[in-house]
Each structure stands twice: as C-alpha cells, then as structure tokens.
Design a protein around this motif. Sequence first.
Motif, PDB file in Angstrom:
ATOM      1  N   GLU A   1      14.934  18.536 -10.483  1.00 15.08           N
ATOM      2  CA  GLU A   1      15.021  18.432  -9.037  1.00 15.08           C
ATOM      3  C   GLU A   1      13.927  19.265  -8.381  1.00 15.08           C
ATOM      4  N   GLY A   2      13.221  18.660  -7.433  1.00 13.26           N
ATOM      5  CA  GLY A   2      12.190  19.347  -6.675  1.00 13.26           C
ATOM      6  C   GLY A   2      10.786  19.187  -7.209  1.00 13.26           C
ATOM      7  N   GLU A   3      10.630  18.840  -8.495  1.00  7.61           N
ATOM      8  CA  GLU A   3       9.281  18.687  -9.030  1.00  7.61           C
ATOM      9  C   GLU A   3       8.709  17.326  -8.628  1.00  7.61           C
ATOM     10  N   LEU A   4       7.370  17.240  -8.629  1.00  8.89           N
ATOM     11  CA  LEU A   4       6.705  16.014  -8.227  1.00  8.89           C
ATOM     12  C   LEU A   4       6.694  15.023  -9.390  1.00  8.89           C
ATOM     13  N   PHE A   5       7.119  13.790  -9.113  1.00 12.87           N
ATOM     14  CA  PHE A   5       7.204  12.750 -10.142  1.00 12.87           C
ATOM     15  C   PHE A   5       6.158  11.684  -9.838  1.00 12.87           C
ATOM     16  N   ARG A   6       5.167  11.554 -10.698  1.00 12.42           N
ATOM     17  CA  ARG A   6       4.073  10.597 -10.510  1.00 12.42           C
ATOM     18  C   ARG A   6       4.188   9.467 -11.524  1.00 12.42           C
ATOM     19  N   GLN A   7       3.750   8.250 -11.117  1.00  8.07           N
ATOM     20  CA  GLN A   7       3.840   7.087 -11.993  1.00  8.07           C
ATOM     21  C   GLN A   7       2.531   6.283 -11.914  1.00  8.07           C
ATOM     22  N   PRO A   8       1.464   6.766 -12.550  1.00  6.19           N
ATOM     23  CA  PRO A   8       0.163   6.077 -12.436  1.00  6.19           C
ATOM     24  C   PRO A   8       0.176   4.666 -13.003  1.00  6.19           C
ATOM     25  N   ASP A   9       0.913   4.422 -14.092  1.00 10.28           N
ATOM     26  CA  ASP A   9       0.971   3.059 -14.636  1.00 10.28           C
ATOM     27  C   ASP A   9       1.648   2.104 -13.662  1.00 10.28           C
TER      28      ASP A   9
ATOM     29  N   ALA B   1       0.805  -1.223   0.000  1.00  6.27           N
ATOM     30  CA  ALA B   1       0.000   0.000   0.000  1.00  6.27           C
ATOM     31  C   ALA B   1       0.844   1.281   0.000  1.00  6.27           C
ATOM     32  N   PRO B   2       1.920   1.387   0.792  1.00  4.31           N
ATOM     33  CA  PRO B   2       2.706   2.622   0.739  1.00  4.31           C
ATOM     34  C   PRO B   2       3.314   2.884  -0.640  1.00  4.31           C
ATOM     35  N   ALA B   3       3.802   1.834  -1.310  1.00  5.82           N
ATOM     36  CA  ALA B   3       4.401   2.027  -2.637  1.00  5.82           C
ATOM     37  C   ALA B   3       3.347   2.451  -3.648  1.00  5.82           C
ATOM     38  N   ILE B   4       2.151   1.871  -3.568  1.00  5.81           N
ATOM     39  CA  ILE B   4       1.067   2.257  -4.478  1.00  5.81           C
ATOM     40  C   ILE B   4       0.738   3.732  -4.279  1.00  5.81           C
ATOM     41  N   ARG B   5       0.652   4.153  -3.032  1.00  4.35           N
ATOM     42  CA  ARG B   5       0.344   5.549  -2.718  1.00  4.35           C
ATOM     43  C   ARG B   5       1.423   6.497  -3.245  1.00  4.35           C
ATOM     44  N   VAL B   6       2.696   6.156  -3.024  1.00  4.49           N
ATOM     45  CA  VAL B   6       3.791   7.030  -3.464  1.00  4.49           C
ATOM     46  C   VAL B   6       3.846   7.083  -4.991  1.00  4.49           C
ATOM     47  N   ALA B   7       3.603   5.955  -5.666  1.00  7.75           N
ATOM     48  CA  ALA B   7       3.611   5.952  -7.129  1.00  7.75           C
ATOM     49  C   ALA B   7       2.498   6.837  -7.677  1.00  7.75           C
ATOM     50  N   ARG B   8       1.322   6.778  -7.053  1.00  7.86           N
ATOM     51  CA  ARG B   8       0.188   7.550  -7.562  1.00  7.86           C
ATOM     52  C   ARG B   8       0.308   9.029  -7.217  1.00  7.86           C
ATOM     53  N   GLU B   9       0.654   9.324  -5.976  1.00  7.80           N
ATOM     54  CA  GLU B   9       0.685  10.721  -5.529  1.00  7.80           C
ATOM     55  C   GLU B   9       1.979  11.423  -5.907  1.00  7.80           C
ATOM     56  N   GLY B  10       3.045  10.670  -6.098  1.00  3.07           N
ATOM     57  CA  GLY B  10       4.315  11.250  -6.509  1.00  3.07           C
ATOM     58  C   GLY B  10       5.241  11.558  -5.354  1.00  3.07           C
ATOM     59  N   PHE B  11       6.470  11.881  -5.693  1.00 10.14           N
ATOM     60  CA  PHE B  11       7.504  12.247  -4.724  1.00 10.14           C
ATOM     61  C   PHE B  11       8.409  13.285  -5.372  1.00 10.14           C
ATOM     62  N   PRO B  12       9.092  14.112  -4.583  1.00 10.02           N
ATOM     63  CA  PRO B  12       9.961  15.133  -5.161  1.00 10.02           C
ATOM     64  C   PRO B  12      11.214  14.510  -5.806  1.00 10.02           C
ATOM     65  N   VAL B  13      11.523  14.911  -7.007  1.00  7.03           N
ATOM     66  CA  VAL B  13      12.744  14.465  -7.678  1.00  7.03           C
ATOM     67  C   VAL B  13      13.948  15.004  -6.906  1.00  7.03           C
ATOM     68  N   TYR B  14      14.898  14.134  -6.609  1.00  9.82           N
ATOM     69  CA  TYR B  14      16.101  14.535  -5.886  1.00  9.82           C
ATOM     70  C   TYR B  14      17.269  14.671  -6.869  1.00  9.82           C
ATOM     71  N   ALA B  15      18.373  15.213  -6.391  1.00  9.45           N
ATOM     72  CA  ALA B  15      19.467  15.595  -7.288  1.00  9.45           C
ATOM     73  C   ALA B  15      20.047  14.409  -8.039  1.00  9.45           C
ATOM     74  N   ARG B  16      20.250  13.269  -7.356  1.00 11.96           N
ATOM     75  CA  ARG B  16      20.864  12.112  -8.008  1.00 11.96           C
ATOM     76  C   ARG B  16      19.963  11.571  -9.113  1.00 11.96           C
ATOM     77  N   PHE B  17      18.652  11.603  -8.889  1.00  7.10           N
ATOM     78  CA  PHE B  17      17.678  11.178  -9.893  1.00  7.10           C
ATOM     79  C   PHE B  17      17.817  12.051 -11.141  1.00  7.10           C
ATOM     80  N   ALA B  18      17.791  13.371 -10.947  1.00  6.70           N
ATOM     81  CA  ALA B  18      17.854  14.291 -12.091  1.00  6.70           C
ATOM     82  C   ALA B  18      19.176  14.161 -12.838  1.00  6.70           C
ATOM     83  N   ARG B  19      20.283  14.063 -12.099  1.00  6.81           N
ATOM     84  CA  ARG B  19      21.591  13.917 -12.747  1.00  6.81           C
ATOM     85  C   ARG B  19      21.669  12.608 -13.522  1.00  6.81           C
ATOM     86  N   GLY B  20      21.183  11.532 -12.905  1.00  7.18           N
ATOM     87  CA  GLY B  20      21.234  10.234 -13.553  1.00  7.18           C
ATOM     88  C   GLY B  20      20.441  10.202 -14.843  1.00  7.18           C
TER      89      GLY B  20
END
Length: 575
Positions: free
Chosen positions: A201-209, A155-174
């Motif tokens: 970095e900082g924007e919300l990243f959502r993954q509904p699929d 359930a927590p992973a489903i919630r985070v995928a749907r609602e999104g999380f802030p992009v962090y620096a390593r994610f954006a650089r990668g």
Amino acid sequence: MTRLFRTLLLVVFLASPAALAQQARPAHPPGAAIASAHELATDAGFETLRAGGNAFDAAISVSAVLSVVEPISSGLGGGGFFLLHDAGSGRDVFVDARETAPASATQERYLKPDGSFDRDRAMNGPWSVGIPGLPAAFVHVAEKYGRLPLATSLAPAIRVAREGFPVYARFARGYQQRRDVMERYPGTREVFLASGEAPKEGELFRQPDLARTLELLAERGFDGFYRGEVGAKLVAGVNAEGGEWTAEELASYTVKEREPIRFRYRDWEITTAPPPSSGGIALAQMLQILEGWDLDELDAAPRTHLVVESMRRAFRDRTFYLGDPDFVQVPQRLLTSADYAAGLRATINPAKATPSDMLSGERTPLEDEETTHFSIIDTEGNRAAVTQTVNLLFGSGLVPPGTGVLLNNEMDDFALKPGTPNAFGVMGYDANAPEPGKRMLSSMTPTFMQSGERVVALGTPGGSRIITMVLLGILGYDAGLGAQAVAALPRYHHQWMPDVVEAESGAFPPEVAEALRALGHTLKLPGDEAAGGRGSSHVWGNLQTVEWNLRDDTLHGGSDPRNPVGKAAVEAVAR
C-alpha cells in the motif's frame, strides 16, 4: 371544430400541470457528472470531455483507466457491458463485450480422471480464461458513438500505466489473497513482483508492458490487440501454461449490440441489461412483483420480507431459463411480462416465508465478487452505465509475458459440471453450458431510470448480489433518496438457493432481524456461522450512480462510501 375552439383547447392543454412540467423540463444538463470506483478514472473521463469528447468517449477513458488501476476487478483481459443512451436520437443500446468460450473448453476438460470437478482448472490459469471482449468494446464504441480518436480516449490510461499509481489497501489485500496463484506464472511475476516484493500500500505501481499494449490498441484498433504482436503473445502465453487457444478464435471475437430490456415501475421507465446478463430480466420480475404493494406504507420487516420473496422467485427463474441468447431460447417476453409477475406475486404469503424447495425446480448460476462499475451523464444528456469484470480477484492470475494483460477467469461462470456449484455456491445446467464462442451468463446490470423529474444511471459490482443491489438502489431512488444516499444504502440478498437471506453489517436492526426470523426466514449475518450459505461479508459492492434532477436542473453523483478511492464529481464542461 372551429379555429377558435381548437385554440382554446390548446391553451387549456398548455396550462395543464403535465404540459407545464414538460415545458419546464431543461433541454440539457447544466454540466457533466461521473461516478467511478477510482478517482483517476473519474478524472480521466472529465479530461476527455474537456477535450471535446462525449459521454461515450469518456466511457472509454474511464473504463481503460479502471483497467489499469483495478486489476483486482477488471481489465483488458476481461469483458463488460456498456449501456448507452444517445440524447440526439433518444436511442438506447446495449453493447455486449462479454467474454466467449474457447473451442477447447468443453465440460469434459474440467473433470479430473475420477470424474470429479477440477475446481482449480475452472478458477485459475489458462483453462479458466474466456476470450477477452473489453478491448473490442473500446474500438466499437469509439467508431460508432464517440467523437474523438481512440488514441485520445486511451491517452489517460496509457499515461497512468506508464507513470504508475499508488497501490491502495484493497489492491494490496487482494494480492495477498491470490498470491499463490499469481506467482505460479512468470508473466504475472514480471508485473506484480517487478520490485522484488509483492505490491505494498502506498508504493507506486507501474505497468510498462500494459502501456505498450494500450498504445498498440490506440494505434491499430482491433488488430492492435486481437492480432499482430499482442495477439501472438496472448496465444503463446496461454498455451505455454497448458491452454489450447488459437490465433483464429482470438481474432474472431465480435462485440454484439443488443436491444435493452425496458419496463415500467411506478413512475419510472427502467432501461437495463438483456441476456447474456441475467440482471435485467430479474429486475423486471422483482419490481413488477413488488408493484402490487405500496412499500412506502410498510414497516421495515414486512417490506423486507416482500422484497426477499421477489428476489427468491426471480433467481429461481434465472437458474433454469437464462443463458447466451445466441445459443439458447430465452423466454424473455414471458419472463418480463406484468402478467407473469402478477402470477408470481400471487404465490407470496405476506405473513410467511416461502421455502425455496417449495418453488418448482431442482436447480441454480452467477458472476464475481469484484467487478467494477461507472456511470456518466454529459452536457448533452448522453448517458453511459458500464459494468466490467475479470471475475474473481485478479481473474485467472495469468499474465501472458510481454503483454501486461491480466486475463479473466470467467469460464467458472459457465455450468462446467451440471449441478455443481461454482466459486460462489451457485450451480447451473444446460442453458449455461459452455460451447465454442458462447458467452457465459452474467449478473452485471448497468441500468438507467427516468421519470418526469429525474434521470439516473447506476450499477455496481458484487456477483449475484449485483442484481439485488441495483434493485435496492432503484427502490431507494423511488423513495426519494438522492444519489449519494442511494450509493450508501444498506444491502441484503436472496438467490433462491441456498435458502438464506444474507445481509451486510447493520443492514437489519435487531428487531427487524427477529421479525424476519419469525416470518420463517433463515438469516446469514456477518459473524453468524449458524446459518448455511456462502457467508455474508462485512460490506458488499461498490455502487456508482449519477442523477440529473429535472425539477431544479442540477446534477449529482454518488460514489459508494465503502470504497475510499472512488470518486463522484460534477463539472461544468462546455458543450
């Protein structure tokens, strides 16, 4: 023997220091501890524990959330190893969810028409992908070891995928490093360019699929991923890009339970990863070699010299002998024996480096620079040390449309062309050649340590450096360091070939570096382009560790300070 004499003996025994220590040992930890590479994953683990789950339910929650928030490192499209300790039975088990080779992925398919190695095919897109294992591990761990329904743990992973999380620096650089590959594929573009631009970095990243895929996994278990709607989309997405998967081989994936490797180092019992991980055998060799010296009594340079020489010998054996034990004969008993380690120790000159080409052999394998790890101890004393990966940054770069699942590129961890280095400059031979259903060799090394005073779980990402970082963590705990100090230790590495000692920035003070060179070692330090090797980056790894101190019945967590979004926490969760 009279009853009085037996009584006196019992009194003497119970008054002995060993018996008093055993009597004083707490039966259960005072709470729970979790250390992971992202705070949302650590928080998800505690959420599951508070809902009545155990460490194994929490491991599913942490792993699944990491799969959502760290596509750079791991995910449903990859695999991993779960090292579990059941406090009730005292049993340790190693759950092998490593990816497997599709039947179509023969060595010949990775050659260009002129016979040269096709590096792009090995690293990017459909031919670089192994059959994923992580979703099957969730189902297996939930059914055999957890207390909660899979739907609760996910359930927590489903919630985070749907609602999104802030992009962090390593994610954006990668993403910027891999965007040329990522943007080849329409399914990947739908996920990572949903806003019309690359993740910032900082924007919300959502993954509904991905949320929908996780929901189907939660509702239908194994069939929710490996068959039905998701399975059909995975096969179609891979084959649309030129791959040759079949629904049958996807649906035939199986998790393997294996017996962990166990050995002693000084006062510690070490429990760690067996093949197809190479880490446990290498740790057994390195630590049993080093047991011949009192490292605490040595200055930094001679101590580092001996550690490097132990690394050199373990990695040489890794090259020749290790692979998937279901396909090749691994001489595990010999390689992990104290007598064999003593023989290797005898070849070390404490005053001079051994050139790698003087050790018998002609040949070298690996894992990724990314990957992720987490460690858990719950209030009952159950433990989980879990390392999972998609291999390179963002794996293969391929997301089959409609799934949200970023697929791994673990095929590059096979010896796809004998004697040809993979993405990390190491090479392999027949023991690690691809075959249908075979698991590629890995360096992932989730590990437990236990003495009369402390219980520890630890692990890290970092490619072939995983093994040596775990080694340095074990040596740090043995020297008396606490969890956070172990997570912050400076790191160095040697892998037999190339014959180079790599190190992080600041790992070696100038006088130590000079002394090591005087002993005959070639050093590759950050910014130093004079030496060979694959280069030495500024910082390595992302070590996550938890510790139960039995002396004062306290819990501690250590999260690698190199990773600003990681989190180690201790919480008084009710049993």
